[in-house]
Scaffold this active site. Structure first.
Site, PDB file in Angstrom:
ATOM      1  N   SER A 134      24.638 -30.866  -7.591  1.00 12.83           N
ATOM      2  CA  SER A 134      25.284 -30.826  -8.902  1.00 12.83           C
ATOM      3  C   SER A 134      26.248 -32.005  -8.974  1.00 12.83           C
ATOM      4  O   SER A 134      27.134 -32.127  -8.137  1.00 12.83           O
ATOM      5  CB  SER A 134      26.034 -29.492  -9.057  1.00 12.83           C
ATOM      6  OG  SER A 134      26.778 -29.473 -10.249  1.00 12.83           O
ATOM      7  N   LYS A 160      21.298 -31.978 -10.892  1.00 10.52           N
ATOM      8  CA  LYS A 160      21.878 -31.378 -12.101  1.00 10.52           C
ATOM      9  C   LYS A 160      23.084 -32.222 -12.466  1.00 10.52           C
ATOM     10  O   LYS A 160      23.896 -32.523 -11.598  1.00 10.52           O
ATOM     11  CB  LYS A 160      22.280 -29.938 -11.776  1.00 10.52           C
ATOM     12  CG  LYS A 160      23.276 -29.299 -12.722  1.00 10.52           C
ATOM     13  CD  LYS A 160      23.433 -27.820 -12.385  1.00 10.52           C
ATOM     14  CE  LYS A 160      24.889 -27.393 -12.364  1.00 10.52           C
ATOM     15  NZ  LYS A 160      25.044 -25.983 -11.944  1.00 10.52           N
ATOM     16  N   LYS A 162      26.441 -32.661 -15.023  1.00  5.86           N
ATOM     17  CA  LYS A 162      27.333 -31.997 -15.966  1.00  5.86           C
ATOM     18  C   LYS A 162      27.358 -32.795 -17.252  1.00  5.86           C
ATOM     19  O   LYS A 162      27.391 -34.040 -17.216  1.00  5.86           O
ATOM     20  CB  LYS A 162      28.737 -31.928 -15.366  1.00  5.86           C
ATOM     21  CG  LYS A 162      28.836 -31.068 -14.121  1.00  5.86           C
ATOM     22  CD  LYS A 162      28.609 -29.610 -14.470  1.00  5.86           C
ATOM     23  CE  LYS A 162      28.878 -28.714 -13.271  1.00  5.86           C
ATOM     24  NZ  LYS A 162      28.745 -27.295 -13.615  1.00  5.86           N
ATOM     25  N   ASP A 188      24.042 -29.205 -17.196  1.00  2.37           N
ATOM     26  CA  ASP A 188      24.904 -28.013 -17.256  1.00  2.37           C
ATOM     27  C   ASP A 188      26.100 -28.331 -18.142  1.00  2.37           C
ATOM     28  O   ASP A 188      26.876 -29.245 -17.858  1.00  2.37           O
ATOM     29  CB  ASP A 188      25.373 -27.649 -15.841  1.00  2.37           C
ATOM     30  CG  ASP A 188      26.197 -26.362 -15.793  1.00  2.37           C
ATOM     31  OD1 ASP A 188      26.429 -25.747 -16.862  1.00  2.37           O
ATOM     32  OD2 ASP A 188      26.609 -25.975 -14.675  1.00  2.37           O
ATOM     33  N   GLU A 213      21.584 -25.593 -18.736  1.00  2.00           N
ATOM     34  CA  GLU A 213      22.403 -24.491 -18.229  1.00  2.00           C
ATOM     35  C   GLU A 213      23.631 -24.259 -19.103  1.00  2.00           C
ATOM     36  O   GLU A 213      24.366 -25.194 -19.411  1.00  2.00           O
ATOM     37  CB  GLU A 213      22.819 -24.831 -16.793  1.00  2.00           C
ATOM     38  CG  GLU A 213      23.640 -23.758 -16.091  1.00  2.00           C
ATOM     39  CD  GLU A 213      23.868 -24.104 -14.610  1.00  2.00           C
ATOM     40  OE1 GLU A 213      23.038 -24.831 -14.024  1.00  2.00           O
ATOM     41  OE2 GLU A 213      24.885 -23.671 -14.042  1.00  2.00           O
ATOM     42  N   ASP A 238      24.467 -19.163 -16.897  1.00  2.00           N
ATOM     43  CA  ASP A 238      25.371 -19.087 -15.745  1.00  2.00           C
ATOM     44  C   ASP A 238      26.511 -18.132 -16.131  1.00  2.00           C
ATOM     45  O   ASP A 238      26.408 -16.912 -15.944  1.00  2.00           O
ATOM     46  CB  ASP A 238      25.860 -20.508 -15.402  1.00  2.00           C
ATOM     47  CG  ASP A 238      26.916 -20.569 -14.305  1.00  2.00           C
ATOM     48  OD1 ASP A 238      27.404 -19.529 -13.864  1.00  2.00           O
ATOM     49  OD2 ASP A 238      27.286 -21.694 -13.884  1.00  2.00           O
ATOM     50  N   LYS A 262      25.073 -16.630  -9.277  1.00  2.00           N
ATOM     51  CA  LYS A 262      26.119 -16.961  -8.310  1.00  2.00           C
ATOM     52  C   LYS A 262      26.647 -15.641  -7.776  1.00  2.00           C
ATOM     53  O   LYS A 262      27.226 -14.861  -8.531  1.00  2.00           O
ATOM     54  CB  LYS A 262      27.256 -17.721  -8.988  1.00  2.00           C
ATOM     55  CG  LYS A 262      26.869 -19.099  -9.487  1.00  2.00           C
ATOM     56  CD  LYS A 262      28.041 -19.796 -10.141  1.00  2.00           C
ATOM     57  CE  LYS A 262      27.630 -21.173 -10.626  1.00  2.00           C
ATOM     58  NZ  LYS A 262      28.692 -21.823 -11.415  1.00  2.00           N
ATOM     59  N   GLY A 291      26.339 -22.486  -7.036  1.00  2.00           N
ATOM     60  CA  GLY A 291      27.502 -22.521  -6.143  1.00  2.00           C
ATOM     61  C   GLY A 291      28.790 -22.740  -6.892  1.00  2.00           C
ATOM     62  O   GLY A 291      28.802 -22.987  -8.110  1.00  2.00           O
TER      63      GLY A 291
END
Ligand code: OSB
Ligand code: MG
Length: 370
Positions: A134, A160, A162, A188, A213, A238, A262, A291
Site C-alpha cells: 500500500s 495499491k 492512496k 484506496d 477501496e 474497508d 482487517k 493492514g
C-alpha cells in the site's frame, strides 16, 4: 485456559518514511502490545493498532487503553479462550481495535498451547500468502513512479495507491503509462469522496483497476450501492464493514463485490472467520486481508488470516522492512522472491517478540491479574 496475568505495553514505532492518506500523515505510531500469560507460563501476543488520532476510525491509543483496562480485562476471569472471548465483551459497543488486541493475544496463546502454527489452528489452507504493498500519497507523480517501481522490483505482487480528491485519475494514468497494463493496481480513497464525484470513478474505469477501496463515507453502505450501479470497477469495502452483519447488509444492498477484512477493524480473528464464512463460503465472494501498519506482532496475525481459503487477492501484508528499520519480532517478516510471505512453521504467530527491547522501549505499562 487459566490466565495468570495480562499486560499492556505501549511502544511507539517510527516509520521509514511518512505514510500519507486522504485522512492524514503518519510518521510515528503507537502500538499497544498485549501479553497474555497462562498458568503454565506460556505467553501469547496481540497488538492494538489504534492510531493517536480518531482519523481512520474513532478509536485512539488512549481510548483503547481506557477500554481495555477498565472494561475488557475485568471480564477475563476463570477459564477464557479466544472462542469464548467475544461473548465476554459483547456488552461493550464498538471499540473493535481494543477488543481485537486482546482477542488476538488469546488466539496466539491457544495455538501455542496446542503446539500449532496459528494459521493452521484457525483453519488456513496455504503455507504462503500473496503480498501486496500500500503506497501513500506522494509529493509528486515522479516520486510516486519511483516508489512504486522500487516495490515492483522487490517483487510485491500488486500495488495499491492512496487517492484523494485532486490526486486520483492522474496518478493512476501515470502509473499505467510508465509501468504498463499488467501491473496489478488498485486505489484506496479512505472515504474521501461523495456520490457527486461519480465522474472521477467513471474515468478510473478506463485503467483496469482490480478494485476501488472505500470511495465513500466511512459508515456508508447505501451510497456505495448507488455508485456501483454507475461504474464497472468492483468496489471493495474497508471502513464500512465492522462485522459480519455489515457484510450481509453490503451483500443485500449491492454495496461491494470484495471486502478488505482487517482483523483489528472487525474485533479480531473470530469475526474475521465469521465474515469469511459468510462472504466467501455462503455468498461465493472474495476477501483479502488489509493492514494497519502493524509491527511484527500484528503482522503475524494478518499472515495467519491471509491463509484462509476465501482470500483471493493479494493482501496489504508486506515485509517488516517496508515500514520499519527494525521490527520487534525475530525473525522479521520477509518477502520471498515470488512476492509471497511464508506462513510460519513455529507455533502461534510464529515469531518471537523481542521482549527486553519492548519492555525497555515501553512508554507505559499496565498489569492485570484475573
Ligand atoms: O485504509 O487500508 C487502509 C494504513 C492505515 C490505515 C488505513 C489503511 C492503511 C493501509 C496500509 O492502506 C496497510 C498496511 O500496509 O498495513
Ligand atoms: Mg483501506
Amino acid at each position: 485456559m487459566e490466565l495468570r496475568k495480562v499486560e499492556l505495553l505501549e511502544v511507539w514505532v517510527r516509520l521509514k518514511s511518512p505514510f500519507e492518506t486522504s485522512f492524514g500523515k503518519t510518521l510515528e505510531r503507537p502500538a499497544i502490545l498485549v501479553r497474555a500469560e497462562e498458568r503454565g507460563g506460556e505467553v501469547g501476543w496481540g497488538e492494538v493498532v489504534a492510531d493517536s488520532g480518531p482519523w481512520y476510525s474513532y478509536e485512539t491509543n488512549e481510548t483503547a487503553w481506557h477500554v481495555i483496562r477498565d472494561f475488557i480485562l475485568p471480564q477475563l476471569k476463570g477459564d477464557v479462550g479466544p472462542r469464548g472471548f467475544p461473548a465476554l465483551v459483547s456488552r461493550i459497543r464498538g471499540h473493535n481495535m481494543a477488543k481485537a488486541g486482546v482477542e488476538m493475544a488469546l488466539w496466539d496463546l491457544a495455538a501455542k498451547l496446542e503446539g500449532r502454527p496459528l494459521w493452521q489452528y484457525i483453519g488456513g489452507v496455504r503455507d504462503r500468502i500473496a503480498s501486496g504493498v500500500s503506497v501513500g500519497i506522494q509529493p509528486s507523480l515522479e516520486d510516486l513512479v519511483r516508489v512504486v517501481d522500487s516495490y515492483v522490483q522487490e517483487g510485491y505482487q500488486r500495488v495499491k495507491i492512496k487517492i484523494r480528491p485532486g490526486y486520483d485519475v492522474e496518478p493512476v494514468r501515470r502509473l499505467r503509462e510508465v509501468l504498463g497494463p499488467s501491473l496489478k493496481l488498485q486505489v484506496d480513497a479512505n472515504a474521501a469522496y461523495t456520490l457527486s464525484d461519480v465522474e472521477v470513478f467513471r474515468r478510473l474505469d478506463d485503467f483496469g483497476l482490480l478494485m476501488i477501496e472505500q470511495p465513500l463515507g466511512w459508515r456508508d453502505l447505501v451510497d456505495h450501492a448507488e455508485l456501483a450501479r454507475h461504474i464497472r470497477t468492483p468496489i471493495c469495502l474497508d471502513e464500512s464493514v465492522a462485522d459480519a452483519d455489515d457484510a450481509r447488509k453490503a451483500y443485500q444492498l449491492g454495496s461491494a463485490m470484495i471486502i478488505n477484512v482487517k482483523p483489528a477493524r472487525v474485533g479480531g480473528l473470530g469475526e474475521t472467520l465469521r465474515i469469511h464464512d459468510l462472504w466467501y463460503r455462503q455468498l461465493g465472494r472474495p476477501i483479502w486481508i488489509g493492514g494497519m501498519l502493524e509491527t511484527g506482532v500484528g503482522r503475524g496475525h494478518l499472515v495467519a488470516a491471509a491463509t484462509l481459503e476465501g482470500v483471493r487477492y493479494p493482501n496489504d501484508i508486506s515485509a517488516s522492512s517496508r515500514y520499519y528499520e527494525e521490527d520487534i519480532v525475530e525473525p522479521p517478516w520477509e518477502l520471498n522472491r515470488d512476492g509471497t510471505i511464508s506462513a510460519p512453521r513455529a507455533s502461534g504467530i510464529g515469531a518471537e517478540v523481542l521482549e527486553d527491547k519492548v519492555r525497555s522501549a515501553a512508554k507505559r505499562a499496565y498489569e492485570f491479574r484475573p
